[in-house]
Enzyme design. Sequence first.
Site, PDB file in Angstrom:
ATOM      1  N   LYS A  37      72.690 115.882  25.895  1.00  0.00           N
ATOM      2  CA  LYS A  37      72.867 114.499  25.426  1.00  0.00           C
ATOM      3  C   LYS A  37      72.873 113.544  26.603  1.00  0.00           C
ATOM      4  O   LYS A  37      72.276 112.462  26.560  1.00  0.00           O
ATOM      5  CB  LYS A  37      74.205 114.362  24.683  1.00  0.00           C
ATOM      6  N   GLU A 155      86.918 102.274  13.976  1.00  0.00           N
ATOM      7  CA  GLU A 155      85.513 101.891  13.904  1.00  0.00           C
ATOM      8  C   GLU A 155      85.026 102.045  12.465  1.00  0.00           C
ATOM      9  O   GLU A 155      85.286 103.050  11.824  1.00  0.00           O
ATOM     10  CB  GLU A 155      84.683 102.776  14.850  1.00  0.00           C
ATOM     11  N   ARG A 158      78.451 102.193  10.060  1.00  0.00           N
ATOM     12  CA  ARG A 158      77.795 103.182   9.216  1.00  0.00           C
ATOM     13  C   ARG A 158      76.567 103.692   9.937  1.00  0.00           C
ATOM     14  O   ARG A 158      75.792 102.891  10.481  1.00  0.00           O
ATOM     15  CB  ARG A 158      77.345 102.555   7.884  1.00  0.00           C
ATOM     16  N   PHE A 266      79.037 100.258  -3.079  1.00  0.00           N
ATOM     17  CA  PHE A 266      79.709 101.567  -3.154  1.00  0.00           C
ATOM     18  C   PHE A 266      80.064 101.944  -4.591  1.00  0.00           C
ATOM     19  O   PHE A 266      81.081 102.560  -4.854  1.00  0.00           O
ATOM     20  CB  PHE A 266      80.951 101.612  -2.244  1.00  0.00           C
ATOM     21  N   GLY A 270      75.611 109.150  -8.391  1.00  0.00           N
ATOM     22  CA  GLY A 270      74.569 110.057  -7.917  1.00  0.00           C
ATOM     23  C   GLY A 270      75.168 111.366  -7.471  1.00  0.00           C
ATOM     24  O   GLY A 270      76.123 111.873  -8.062  1.00  0.00           O
ATOM     25  N   GLY A 274      78.891 112.186   1.392  1.00  0.00           N
ATOM     26  CA  GLY A 274      78.937 113.274   2.366  1.00  0.00           C
ATOM     27  C   GLY A 274      79.062 112.658   3.741  1.00  0.00           C
ATOM     28  O   GLY A 274      79.598 111.555   3.881  1.00  0.00           O
ATOM     29  N   CYS A 277      82.445 111.651   7.909  1.00  0.00           N
ATOM     30  CA  CYS A 277      83.701 110.882   7.875  1.00  0.00           C
ATOM     31  C   CYS A 277      84.496 110.981   6.575  1.00  0.00           C
ATOM     32  O   CYS A 277      85.680 111.297   6.609  1.00  0.00           O
ATOM     33  CB  CYS A 277      83.402 109.414   8.179  1.00  0.00           C
ATOM     34  N   LYS A 280      86.254 114.391   5.770  1.00  0.00           N
ATOM     35  CA  LYS A 280      87.227 114.688   6.832  1.00  0.00           C
ATOM     36  C   LYS A 280      88.420 113.739   6.754  1.00  0.00           C
ATOM     37  O   LYS A 280      89.576 114.166   6.832  1.00  0.00           O
ATOM     38  CB  LYS A 280      86.490 114.555   8.168  1.00  0.00           C
TER      39      LYS A 280
HETATM   40  N1  LIG Z   1      79.901 108.953  12.899  1.00  0.00           N
HETATM   41  C1  LIG Z   1      80.370 107.915  12.247  1.00  0.00           C
HETATM   42  O1  LIG Z   1      79.704 107.302  11.414  1.00  0.00           O
HETATM   43  C2  LIG Z   1      81.772 107.425  12.528  1.00  0.00           C
HETATM   44  C3  LIG Z   1      82.159 106.151  12.051  1.00  0.00           C
HETATM   45  C4  LIG Z   1      83.448 105.705  12.326  1.00  0.00           C
HETATM   46  C5  LIG Z   1      84.330 106.513  13.041  1.00  0.00           C
HETATM   47  N2  LIG Z   1      83.927 107.743  13.473  1.00  0.00           N
HETATM   48  C6  LIG Z   1      84.886 108.548  14.237  1.00  0.00           C
HETATM   49  O2  LIG Z   1      84.523 108.457  15.615  1.00  0.00           O
HETATM   50  C7  LIG Z   1      84.796 109.694  16.292  1.00  0.00           C
HETATM   51  C8  LIG Z   1      83.538 110.199  16.967  1.00  0.00           C
HETATM   52  O3  LIG Z   1      82.604 110.511  15.941  1.00  0.00           O
HETATM   53  P1  LIG Z   1      81.079 110.813  16.298  1.00  0.00           P
HETATM   54  O4  LIG Z   1      80.377 110.908  15.000  1.00  0.00           O
HETATM   55  O5  LIG Z   1      80.616 109.873  17.340  1.00  0.00           O
HETATM   56  O6  LIG Z   1      81.221 112.280  16.938  1.00  0.00           O
HETATM   57  P2  LIG Z   1      80.140 113.022  17.845  1.00  0.00           P
HETATM   58  O7  LIG Z   1      80.470 114.464  17.732  1.00  0.00           O
HETATM   59  O8  LIG Z   1      78.779 112.557  17.501  1.00  0.00           O
HETATM   60  O9  LIG Z   1      80.450 112.493  19.320  1.00  0.00           O
HETATM   61  C9  LIG Z   1      81.500 112.933  20.128  1.00  0.00           C
HETATM   62  C10 LIG Z   1      80.941 113.094  21.541  1.00  0.00           C
HETATM   63  O10 LIG Z   1      82.003 113.276  22.462  1.00  0.00           O
HETATM   64  C11 LIG Z   1      81.562 114.198  23.452  1.00  0.00           C
HETATM   65  N3  LIG Z   1      82.757 114.718  24.141  1.00  0.00           N
HETATM   66  C12 LIG Z   1      83.704 115.553  23.640  1.00  0.00           C
HETATM   67  N4  LIG Z   1      84.668 115.750  24.568  1.00  0.00           N
HETATM   68  C13 LIG Z   1      84.322 115.024  25.663  1.00  0.00           C
HETATM   69  C14 LIG Z   1      84.905 114.812  26.938  1.00  0.00           C
HETATM   70  N5  LIG Z   1      86.063 115.402  27.277  1.00  0.00           N
HETATM   71  N6  LIG Z   1      84.276 114.014  27.814  1.00  0.00           N
HETATM   72  C15 LIG Z   1      83.119 113.413  27.472  1.00  0.00           C
HETATM   73  N7  LIG Z   1      82.500 113.581  26.290  1.00  0.00           N
HETATM   74  C16 LIG Z   1      83.103 114.367  25.385  1.00  0.00           C
HETATM   75  C17 LIG Z   1      80.768 115.225  22.667  1.00  0.00           C
HETATM   76  O11 LIG Z   1      79.897 115.972  23.479  1.00  0.00           O
HETATM   77  C18 LIG Z   1      80.028 114.311  21.689  1.00  0.00           C
HETATM   78  O12 LIG Z   1      78.783 113.891  22.208  1.00  0.00           O
HETATM   79  C19 LIG Z   1      85.371 110.623  15.234  1.00  0.00           C
HETATM   80  O13 LIG Z   1      86.771 110.549  15.280  1.00  0.00           O
HETATM   81  C20 LIG Z   1      84.865 110.024  13.939  1.00  0.00           C
HETATM   82  O14 LIG Z   1      85.703 110.310  12.848  1.00  0.00           O
HETATM   83  C21 LIG Z   1      82.676 108.209  13.252  1.00  0.00           C
END
Ligand SMILES: NC(=O)c1ccc[n+]([C@@H]2O[C@H](COP(=O)([O-])OP(=O)(O)OC[C@H]3O[C@@H](n4cnc5c(N)ncnc54)[C@H](O)[C@@H]3O)[C@@H](O)[C@H]2O)c1
Length: 470
Positions: A37, A155, A158, A266, A270, A274, A277, A280
């Site tokens: 990444k 955050e 979407r 919302f 359908g 999923g 978020c 979980k």
């Molecule tokens: N994906 C969404 O739509 C969304 C929306 C709102 C909130 N969130 C929340 O945000 C958080 C992150 O979600 P995400 O979807 O981005 O997860 P993700 O798994 O895509 O990203 C997490 C990243 O952190 C990196 N990482 C882990 N430990 C690390 C460290 N010690 N140092 C540096 N990098 C590290 C991982 O390699 C990964 O790339 C979660 O808590 C999630 O619930 C996600």
Amino acid sequence: MGERVAVIGSGYVGSVVAACLAHVGHDVVGVESNPEKLATLRSGAAPFHEPGLDNLITSGLAHRKLRFTDDFCDAMDSSDVVFVCVGTPPGPDGDADTTAIRGVTVAIAQNLRHYHVIITKSTVPIGTGFWLGSLIEDILGPAGRDRFGVVSNPEFLREGSAVQDFLHPDRVVLGSDDPKAQEIAATVYRPILEQRIPGDIGKRDVVPLLQTKLTTAEMVKYASNAFLATKISFANEIARLCDFVGADITEVTAGMGLDTRIGGRFLDAGLGWGGSCFGKDLSALITTANEYGYRPRILEGAVSVNESQRKYVVDQLLGHLKTLRGAKVCILGLAFKPHTDDLRDSPALDVAARLIGKGAFVAAYDPMVTAVPDVPDIRLMPDAIRAATGADAIVLATDWPQFLTVRLTELRRSMRGDLFFDSRNNFDPILVEQAGFRYVGIGRGGATTPPRVIAHREQPRNADQGVGVR
Ligand SMILES: NC(=O)c1ccc[n+]([C@@H]2O[C@H](COP(=O)([O-])OP(=O)(O)OC[C@H]3O[C@@H](n4cnc5c(N)ncnc54)[C@H](O)[C@@H]3O)[C@@H](O)[C@H]2O)c1
């Protein structure tokens, strides 16, 4: 002059946060521990599909407002504000797994050489902000208390519209019990709150800012996701009733949504929700409630309706095809929603796995998904027509807009059967039937049992119901 910001974890959320904060003028360093990444980000691209993100990363790197590293110590030394954006996947007990959060917190404490505001953007169990502060204090000793402040900044972006959502949010929530940290966090958000976004055309309203306590901000995130998930499950429950009585859910929710107290968003029935978020976060909130001896029945109901919706689609297919053993099913769309390639907790994948488990052959096409490691028996095809070739049924599982322009007659001609299961209620049934299909949607009046005539007595109208609609 922008603030000096570090973003820890450059996944879906972190890379958007880093690129957008650089775009509005801050000096941002993104930390990422995954070497692949990191290499992709350094080359100027996002490691996943997200509209508009590649451009922001490229321009941030070119203007030296953004860089990516795996050197935690360097990131801490060159920042004053650190956003924690690591993953919090579901743990075995239903609560969010905070292993990555703990690792980052320890690393922050070990590299805290000047005052930092630590902003948790990851969705974390309620109380985590407080715990995080205690852990750092524990490592640094009581004197270390003055070297940091903690803010919870949930955050709401979407996937698929993450850049727009971050730059033009409905609201920003900052939770802290420390006024200095709260103020610095608000400063970082100032360009977004005032909608001073470079390159943005047209005037937009200022963004509301909710400044509150740490715990309240953490709860706002869970409550928001739980409410949205419940709204969808509600529409799905009503859709099931529509299938019994022969009503059309798309018109029912249109009629409901016109009521401004309800709103139409919302409310699409359908295959259900999923992604990484909703499931979980609901599970974590239910676990929190249980810890206090409380059983949150509405939240449990939202989860159970969502699970049953996936099974319902498979049961409906069985009812129409009579046997699934040997049936060929074409699934259109695999991502958990359009405009993303994210397969985490995708309803489409769940349905595919259930069908394969019952002996069906599944071919699929998704405009963005190129591999499905978790369900290797799915045959991934390069387009919709090839996925449908020889199929007994089509299941529209992700409502990508481009599926609406697929040539339906060609699709029908390539199949051996004629069932079109629109599990996202995305198509006009008449158009699908004109192409020679049997159309089935969810709650669209296509009840499998004949409509029943229910005898009822005239009820006296309740004065509270106000103006009657007949
Ligand atoms: N994906 C969404 O739509 C969304 C929306 C709102 C909130 N969130 C929340 O945000 C958080 C992150 O979600 P995400 O979807 O981005 O997860 P993700 O798994 O895509 O990203 C997490 C990243 O952190 C990196 N990482 C882990 N430990 C690390 C460290 N010690 N140092 C540096 N990098 C590290 C991982 O390699 C990964 O790339 C979660 O808590 C999630 O619930 C996600």
